[in-house]
Design an enzyme around this catalytic site. Structure first.
Site, PDB file in Angstrom:
ATOM      1  NE  ARG A 179      -0.540   0.548   4.938  1.00  0.00           N
ATOM      2  CZ  ARG A 179      -0.390   1.772   5.396  1.00  0.00           C
ATOM      3  NH1 ARG A 179      -0.859   2.797   4.694  1.00  0.00           N
ATOM      4  NH2 ARG A 179       0.220   2.020   6.535  1.00  0.00           N
ATOM      5  NE  ARG A 183      -1.120  10.292   6.544  1.00  0.00           N
ATOM      6  CZ  ARG A 183      -0.182  10.511   7.435  1.00  0.00           C
ATOM      7  NH1 ARG A 183       0.206  11.755   7.685  1.00  0.00           N
ATOM      8  NH2 ARG A 183       0.379   9.517   8.076  1.00  0.00           N
ATOM      9  NE  ARG A 256      19.776  -2.471  -1.984  1.00  0.00           N
ATOM     10  CZ  ARG A 256      20.682  -2.134  -2.897  1.00  0.00           C
ATOM     11  NH1 ARG A 256      21.498  -3.037  -3.406  1.00  0.00           N
ATOM     12  NH2 ARG A 256      20.780  -0.871  -3.282  1.00  0.00           N
ATOM     13  NE  ARG A 287      17.152   8.162   5.189  1.00  0.00           N
ATOM     14  CZ  ARG A 287      16.401   7.675   6.151  1.00  0.00           C
ATOM     15  NH1 ARG A 287      15.185   8.155   6.333  1.00  0.00           N
ATOM     16  NH2 ARG A 287      16.832   6.712   6.937  1.00  0.00           N
ATOM     17  CD  GLU A 312      19.957   6.331   4.838  1.00  0.00           C
ATOM     18  OE1 GLU A 312      19.043   5.553   4.524  1.00  0.00           O
ATOM     19  OE2 GLU A 312      19.921   7.048   5.873  1.00  0.00           O
ATOM     20  CE1 TYR A 360      13.444  -0.941   8.474  1.00  0.00           C
ATOM     21  CE2 TYR A 360      11.090  -0.750   8.929  1.00  0.00           C
ATOM     22  CZ  TYR A 360      12.345  -0.187   8.842  1.00  0.00           C
ATOM     23  OH  TYR A 360      12.514   1.145   9.146  1.00  0.00           O
ATOM     24  CG  ASP A 362       8.788   1.081  12.135  1.00  0.00           C
ATOM     25  OD1 ASP A 362       9.753   1.421  11.425  1.00  0.00           O
ATOM     26  OD2 ASP A 362       7.604   1.137  11.748  1.00  0.00           O
TER      27      ASP A 362
END
Length: 379
Positions: A179, A183, A256, A287, A312, A360, A362
């Site tokens: 997804r 917004r 990666r 970035r 980065e 991964y 958070d």
């Protein structure tokens, strides 16, 4: 406390001193258990390590913003640090133009100047995504177009994603982008979570407090003397790469990697935002981070006449490089499941964290996973 080889009996040995290990070590020390924490790096904290350079807390391994919807997790981390009011509002740079992220009404009106209402934005995206109507996306490019249309895909998804993964979007599986948040409001806050911020003083202080009471040995590779370290503890919490633990006996999982280029700039304010993503393919980095902007309450830091930035660069990974992102495609997931089966037969070792679980996370996910491990193994 520093580790000494004179003491060879611990309840728990942790391989890695990142957040996952710190959560568990804090719990075990509170229970009166003895813990030894090893890390091959010269510092604690894993990838959330922050270093104070010239009065600026630098996120050495890339931007880390703590965010969660869980009050329990938020209350937990606030035991160890006071968090500031930082709100993540990244900006995308594409061919000299700046766009707000996540995709919101500011983004839509910038891309399409004739779009000024949410209804107009919805219609425009539906028009553009209609080229995929009735088709099953075969790759990431088709998946992204089906979600956001071609204009947003070309400017803000394609180049960034191809740099991040090192291959064409037409070669990447569709499931990588399940997804893309849209917004239809003028809100630049990247996260929807209720709680958000960064520890005042940086993450290293937070981890240090969490590891209080544990013995710590830095600059130490567990595999350099595995037999000895295995004999030091009743239980081992391994947070390194799971395939490395088994000496890649089933093959190498894919990752990666990242390369960071950090420099001090003789200006007060380099880019006006903590994070700017560079989404065009022609620019090699993904970035630029300007670290002082992670501390909106630190007036002294913001007003000093120098700043520190980090570019980065995504990089291919090979054995010996630092793995950052697991490549969770079907091939690697199948290989991980085979390693997981091997891991289940280990009586003394528990695998956790981003690399040990090949997932991964958070930061709030990391804490939740550590707590779940406590329940799973009744530790």
């Amino acid at each position: 406390m520093l580790f000494s080889r004179e003491k060879i009996s611990y309840n728990y040995l942790f391989v890695g001193s990142g957040l996952f290990s710190a959560v568990l070590a804090h719990k075990f020390v509170a229970q009166g258990k003895s813990c030894l924490v090893l890390d091959k790096r010269s510092h604690i904290g894993g990838n959330i390590y922050t270093e104070n350079i010239d009065g600026i807390n630098v996120h050495t391994y890339g931007a880390h913003i703590f965010h969660t919807d869980s009050k329990e997790i938020w209350d937990f981390v606030n035991q160890f640090a006071e968090f500031n009011r930082y709100t993540n509002c990244p900006v995308a740079h594409y061919k000299g133009e700046l766009y707000n992220l996540p995709f919101n009404m500011n983004t839509f009106s910038k891309i399409w100047p004739d779009v000024v209402t949410p209804e107009q934005a919805k219609r425009r995206i539906e028009e553009q995504s209609s080229e995929m109507a009735g088709k099953v996306p075969r790759n990431l490019e088709e998946q992204a177009i089906s979600l956001v249309g071609r204009d947003i895909y070309e400017r803000l998804v394609k180049g960034y994603t191809e740099k991040q993964w090192g291959r064409s979007c037409t070669e990447l599986p569709a499931e990588i982008i399940k997804r893309l948040p849209l917004r239809y409001i003028f809100d630049n806050n990247y996260f929807n979570d209720r709680y958000q911020g960064i520890p005042i003083g940086g993450y290293t202080n937070l981890i240090e407090k969490m590891l209080s009471g544990a013995d710590i040995q830095l600059n130490t590779d567990y595999f350099s003397d595995k037999e000895y370290f295995d004999s030091c503890a009743e239980k081992i919490i391994f947070t390194g790469p799971i395939d490395r633990y088994f000496d890649y006996c089933l093959g190498e999982l894919e990752y990666r990697s990242l390369r960071f280029e950090t420099e001090s700039m003789p200006v007060q304010n380099y880019q006006g935002n903590a994070v700017i993503n560079y989404t065009e393919a022609e620019i090699p980095y993904t970035r630029i981070i300007e670290h002082k902007h992670f501390e909106p309450d630190n007036k002294e830091c913001l007003e000093q006449e120098t700043t520190i930035i980090t570019r980065e660069y995504p990089a291919d990974w090979k054995v010996g490089d630092e793995p950052y992102y697991p490549v969770n495609d079907s091939k690697n997931s199948a290989l991980y499941n085979k390693y997981k089966e091997l891991a289940s037969k280990e009586k003394k070792v528990v695998f956790g964290g981003r690399l040990g679980m090949y997932r991964y996370f958070d930061m709030d996910d990391t804490i939740a996973a550590a707590w779940n491990l406590l329940k799973l193994y009744n530790l």
